[in-house]
Scaffold this active site. Structure first.
Site, PDB file in Angstrom:
ATOM      1  N   TYR A 130     -27.303 -50.974  -3.574  1.00  0.00           N
ATOM      2  CA  TYR A 130     -28.251 -50.588  -2.537  1.00  0.00           C
ATOM      3  C   TYR A 130     -29.149 -49.472  -3.113  1.00  0.00           C
ATOM      4  CZ  TYR A 130     -30.046 -48.335   1.623  1.00  0.00           C
ATOM      5  OH  TYR A 130     -30.878 -47.768   2.546  1.00  0.00           O
ATOM      6  N   ASP A 154     -18.473 -50.359  -0.959  1.00  0.00           N
ATOM      7  CA  ASP A 154     -19.376 -50.313   0.184  1.00  0.00           C
ATOM      8  C   ASP A 154     -19.273 -51.678   0.864  1.00  0.00           C
ATOM      9  OD1 ASP A 154     -21.616 -50.637   1.838  1.00  0.00           O
ATOM     10  OD2 ASP A 154     -22.894 -49.371   0.604  1.00  0.00           O
ATOM     11  N   LYS A 194     -25.946 -50.722  10.306  1.00  0.00           N
ATOM     12  CA  LYS A 194     -26.170 -52.153  10.165  1.00  0.00           C
ATOM     13  C   LYS A 194     -25.248 -52.920  11.123  1.00  0.00           C
ATOM     14  CE  LYS A 194     -28.723 -50.433   6.909  1.00  0.00           C
ATOM     15  NZ  LYS A 194     -28.276 -50.256   5.537  1.00  0.00           N
ATOM     16  N   ARG A 202     -19.404 -30.299  13.540  1.00  0.00           N
ATOM     17  CA  ARG A 202     -19.689 -30.463  12.107  1.00  0.00           C
ATOM     18  C   ARG A 202     -18.443 -30.885  11.332  1.00  0.00           C
ATOM     19  NH1 ARG A 202     -19.343 -26.593   8.419  1.00  0.00           N
ATOM     20  NH2 ARG A 202     -19.900 -24.938   9.869  1.00  0.00           N
TER      21      ARG A 202
HETATM   22  C1  PLP Z   1     -28.396 -49.323   4.559  1.00  0.00           C
HETATM   23  C2  PLP Z   1     -27.343 -49.252   3.536  1.00  0.00           C
HETATM   24  C3  PLP Z   1     -26.859 -48.022   3.088  1.00  0.00           C
HETATM   25  C4  PLP Z   1     -27.414 -46.706   3.586  1.00  0.00           C
HETATM   26  O1  PLP Z   1     -27.145 -46.530   4.943  1.00  0.00           O
HETATM   27  P1  PLP Z   1     -27.969 -45.560   5.919  1.00  0.00           P
HETATM   28  O2  PLP Z   1     -27.253 -45.720   7.206  1.00  0.00           O
HETATM   29  O3  PLP Z   1     -29.396 -46.035   5.933  1.00  0.00           O
HETATM   30  O4  PLP Z   1     -27.863 -44.189   5.341  1.00  0.00           O
HETATM   31  C5  PLP Z   1     -25.833 -48.019   2.157  1.00  0.00           C
HETATM   32  N1  PLP Z   1     -25.333 -49.175   1.664  1.00  0.00           N
HETATM   33  C6  PLP Z   1     -25.792 -50.370   2.055  1.00  0.00           C
HETATM   34  C7  PLP Z   1     -25.192 -51.608   1.477  1.00  0.00           C
HETATM   35  C8  PLP Z   1     -26.805 -50.457   3.004  1.00  0.00           C
HETATM   36  O5  PLP Z   1     -27.254 -51.663   3.387  1.00  0.00           O
END
Ligand code: PLP
Length: 386
Positions: free
Chosen positions: A103, A175, A200, A49
């Site tokens: 997002y 991000d 992704k 954790r």
């Molecule tokens: C998919 C995504 C997220 C969230 O990610 P998860 O792995 O689904 O929690 C955050 N920011 C962007 C730009 C995304 O495409």
């Protein structure tokens, strides 16, 4: 630097060679680690954790190197990375500036959860530093951007953000999921915290959910403290798969950059398509900025077939190569209609005002042969228009 990144993707992250002369790091399926009878401070104990076991550290160290950051941390999802990092920076009474085009999950976190903790969030135009300047106040703690927005692929004023934040004593947070470190080394460019949905492109195979944080050592340490409290650490099996997926990041993203630009150009020339959004096209409103700030334009594009939502629906029925599904960043091409998926919860008027029409189709370009994808889209557009 490209060579160095490719080298890091293959070899970086381990503390030493894997045990037993193994070539690849094993999965350390152990929740806790021996303390050998000596007293260890709580934060220094190794526990799954806490996010500080060997598989988790390998991901964190690798991402830090890729982004040009001091340290990194693996998390159980992209949203875990975002929520954990933000709660390491913000507390009650603080004010956050964030770009409007976010997002969906992040938008919910910022506009629903954070205000319930007494954190005020103000959405601003990510491309307009004058708007940031007008909105910043003494309680402002951070500016939050996304390197490439979804689904219109807008590029915020990335170059202006780190300087603006330093001047006002804010943390600059980005991000970097859509661009990946291959197309944008965000910490190297000056951002204090870089967040990823590793679900992704970093993993790239559509088979796990994971996230990661990289950035300034003090901010990553604050996030690690929150991770222990919130519990969003990454499981060792997922760490192993993510580490394996990341080895081919450069190959995949390079191919996706090239194929997406080629498809965008071909769709732009197609009589059955009204509008194409891709930052590599000269017609894109942020093309110059993208060319300046990014090493590649990314593997995402979106377009509006002539004839609106009915044609868009038939197109999704007619394609044979791309899979019709939400999400992005995998080796297989994915097609989705944001108005029906990622942006379904957004009120229609707001959505249309943001340029996300019902007929807009988004494509996450995979690594299939470009000829095959182009022929399939052309054929499907012809069938959908009938
Ligand atoms: C998919 C995504 C997220 C969230 O990610 P998860 O792995 O689904 O929690 C955050 N920011 C962007 C730009 C995304 O495409």
């Amino acid at each position: 630097m490209r060579d160095e990144l490719e080298h890091l993707l293959l070899h970086e992250g381990r503390e030493g060679p894997p045990p037993e002369d193994a070539v690849v790091s094993p999965i350390f399926q152990s929740a806790m680690y021996r303390t050998r009878g000596v007293d260890v401070e709580e934060g220094a104990l190794r526990y799954l954790r806490y996010g500080n076991t060997p598989d988790q550290r390998e991901i964190g160290r690798l991402l830090a190197k890729l982004e040009g950051a001091e340290d990194g941390l693996a998390t159980s999802s992209g949203m875990a990375a975002i929520s954990t990092a933000l709660l390491g920076v913000l507390s009650e009474g603080d004010h956050l500036l964030a770009q409007e085009a976010l997002y969906g999950g992040t938008r919910d976190l910022l506009t629903d959860a954070l205000p319930s903790f007494g954190i005020e969030v103000e959405l601003v135009d990510g491309g307009d530093p004058a708007a940031w300047e007008a909105a910043v106040r003494s309680e402002t703690r951070a500016l939050y951007l996304e390197t490439i927005s979804n689904p219109l692929l807008r590029i915020p004023a990335l170059g202006a953000a780190p300087g603006f934040c330093r001047e006002h004593g804010l943390a600059s947070i980005v991000d970097n999921t859509f661009a990946t470190p291959w197309n944008c080394r965000a910490a190297e460019a000056g951002f204090d915290l870089v967040l990823h949905s590793a679900t992704k492109y970093l993993n790239g195979h559509s088979d796990l959910v994971a996230g990661a944080i990289a950035g300034r050592a003090d901010l990553v340490e604050a996030a690690a403290g929150r991770l222990r409290q919130l519990g969003g650490s990454l499981d060792p099996h997922a760490c192993f798969l993510l580490r394996r997926g990341m080895k081919t990041l450069a190959l995949r993203v390079e191919r996706q950059n090239a194929t997406s630009l080629r498809l965008a150009r071909s769709l732009e020339d197609h009589a059955g398509v009204d509008r194409v959004h891709h930052p590599g096209l000269e017609s894109h409103p942020d093309h110059d900025r993208a060319a300046r700030e990014l090493a590649g334009f990314g593997g995402m594009l979106s377009f509006e077939p002539a004839g609106g939502v009915e044609v868009a629906r038939r197109l999704l029925d007619a394609v044979e190569v791309p899979v019709v599904a939400p999400s992005l960043g995998g080796v297989e091409s994915l097609l989705t209609r944001p108005a029906a998926t990622s942006h379904a919860s957004m009120p229609r008027e707001e959505r249309e005002a943001a340029g996300i029409t019902d007929g807009l189709v988004r494509m996450s370009v995979g690594i299939e042969p470009a000829d095959r994808l182009e022929a399939d889209l052309t054929e499907a557009l012809a069938r959908a228009a009938r």
